[in-house]
Write an enzyme that holds these catalytic residues in place. Sequence first.
Site, PDB file in Angstrom:
ATOM      1  N   HIS A  19       0.595  -0.956   0.155  1.00  0.00           N
ATOM      2  CA  HIS A  19       0.019  -0.033   0.049  1.00  0.00           C
ATOM      3  C   HIS A  19       0.809   1.269   0.044  1.00  0.00           C
ATOM      4  O   HIS A  19       0.508   2.258  -0.718  1.00  0.00           O
ATOM      5  CB  HIS A  19      -0.916   0.125   1.043  1.00  0.00           C
ATOM      6  N   GLY A 129      -3.223  -1.483  -7.658  1.00  0.00           N
ATOM      7  CA  GLY A 129      -2.139  -2.533  -7.801  1.00  0.00           C
ATOM      8  C   GLY A 129      -2.533  -3.472  -8.495  1.00  0.00           C
ATOM      9  O   GLY A 129      -3.775  -4.049  -8.663  1.00  0.00           O
ATOM     10  N   GLN A 135      -9.218  -6.682 -10.740  1.00  0.00           N
ATOM     11  CA  GLN A 135      -9.854  -5.578 -10.099  1.00  0.00           C
ATOM     12  C   GLN A 135      -9.580  -4.370 -11.038  1.00  0.00           C
ATOM     13  O   GLN A 135     -10.300  -3.427 -11.509  1.00  0.00           O
ATOM     14  CB  GLN A 135      -9.551  -5.427  -8.651  1.00  0.00           C
ATOM     15  N   VAL A 158       4.130  -5.966  -5.197  1.00  0.00           N
ATOM     16  CA  VAL A 158       5.379  -5.890  -4.274  1.00  0.00           C
ATOM     17  C   VAL A 158       5.505  -7.101  -3.630  1.00  0.00           C
ATOM     18  O   VAL A 158       4.276  -7.711  -3.136  1.00  0.00           O
ATOM     19  CB  VAL A 158       5.035  -4.710  -3.482  1.00  0.00           C
TER      20      VAL A 158
HETATM   21  O1  PAF Z   1      -8.314  -3.538  -3.213  1.00  0.00           O
HETATM   22  C1  PAF Z   1      -8.902  -2.931  -2.197  1.00  0.00           C
HETATM   23  O2  PAF Z   1      -8.325  -2.882  -1.209  1.00  0.00           O
HETATM   24  C2  PAF Z   1     -10.342  -2.853  -2.448  1.00  0.00           C
HETATM   25  O3  PAF Z   1     -10.610  -3.785  -3.263  1.00  0.00           O
HETATM   26  C3  PAF Z   1     -10.730  -1.344  -2.788  1.00  0.00           C
HETATM   27  C4  PAF Z   1     -10.211  -1.147  -4.188  1.00  0.00           C
HETATM   28  C5  PAF Z   1     -10.152  -0.379  -2.119  1.00  0.00           C
HETATM   29  C6  PAF Z   1     -12.172  -1.366  -2.809  1.00  0.00           C
HETATM   30  O4  PAF Z   1     -12.724  -1.647  -1.520  1.00  0.00           O
END
Ligand code: PAF
Length: 261
Positions: A19, A129, A135, A158
Amino acid sequence: MKQRRVALVPTMGYLHEGHLSLARLAAASSDVVIVSIFVNPTQFNNPADLATYPRDLKRDLDLLEKEDFKIVFAPHEDELYAEGFQSWVNVARLTETLEGAHRPGHFQGVATVVSMLFNAVAPDAAVFGEKDFQQLRVIEQLVKDLKFPVEIIRAPIVREDDGLALSSRNVRLSPEERSSALLISKGLFEARALFQKGERNGSKLTAVVHSQLSQSPLIAPEYVELVREDDLTPIAQAAPGARILLAATVGKVRLIDNLSL
Ligand code: PAF
């Protein structure tokens, strides 16, 4: 007056180096970085997974503060999902396979919450990421189709030194499960090495991943698929722009990973 460029880093908290790398990438191309922290209940198809998802806002804020990321958007559930909430965002084709097939409703929850985050924060850019590759593609499609004025920045996966892709879920792995989980990246790297040696047969490439996964009784693979990166359709022959995506449960922890060939 010059407009300041704002980048959003959407997260579900329990932040790790992955993150932070997204936030650093956001900072490199923007004046203001906003990190959102929200464990989105509507993207969990499994109540036990939601209940055990690690959370520690204080720890997250400390980690961000240390790197001078000072703006955090951490809404309460009822600020996003007010009573009587009934409007959903659906991306169709891209969500029918892989994670979408194994986690019904997951991408509807993701697309809906990300749309709400974009509306609330109105960023110029947002960083996602490649670890959650499907996603990422779903969000890129969403932004294109619904014309959100947001640039999507892709961030590389990572990994720990031993290859394990960073995930908030990794803290739930026992030491034994963690060493089994290494077979996931080992299998993916082996498939890529085989591709680099000239192998193009999709079944052979995914077979080496399966063969690694089968070495631990703690691993239950859900899928290992060779797909085209753009539309995520399965392919029988690998070509540049192909990627292997996989999901497997290690003990009780569901992990995903992927590698571009
Ligand atoms: O990847 C994530 O952590 C989640 O799917 C996100 C994009 C924050 C949506 O809740």
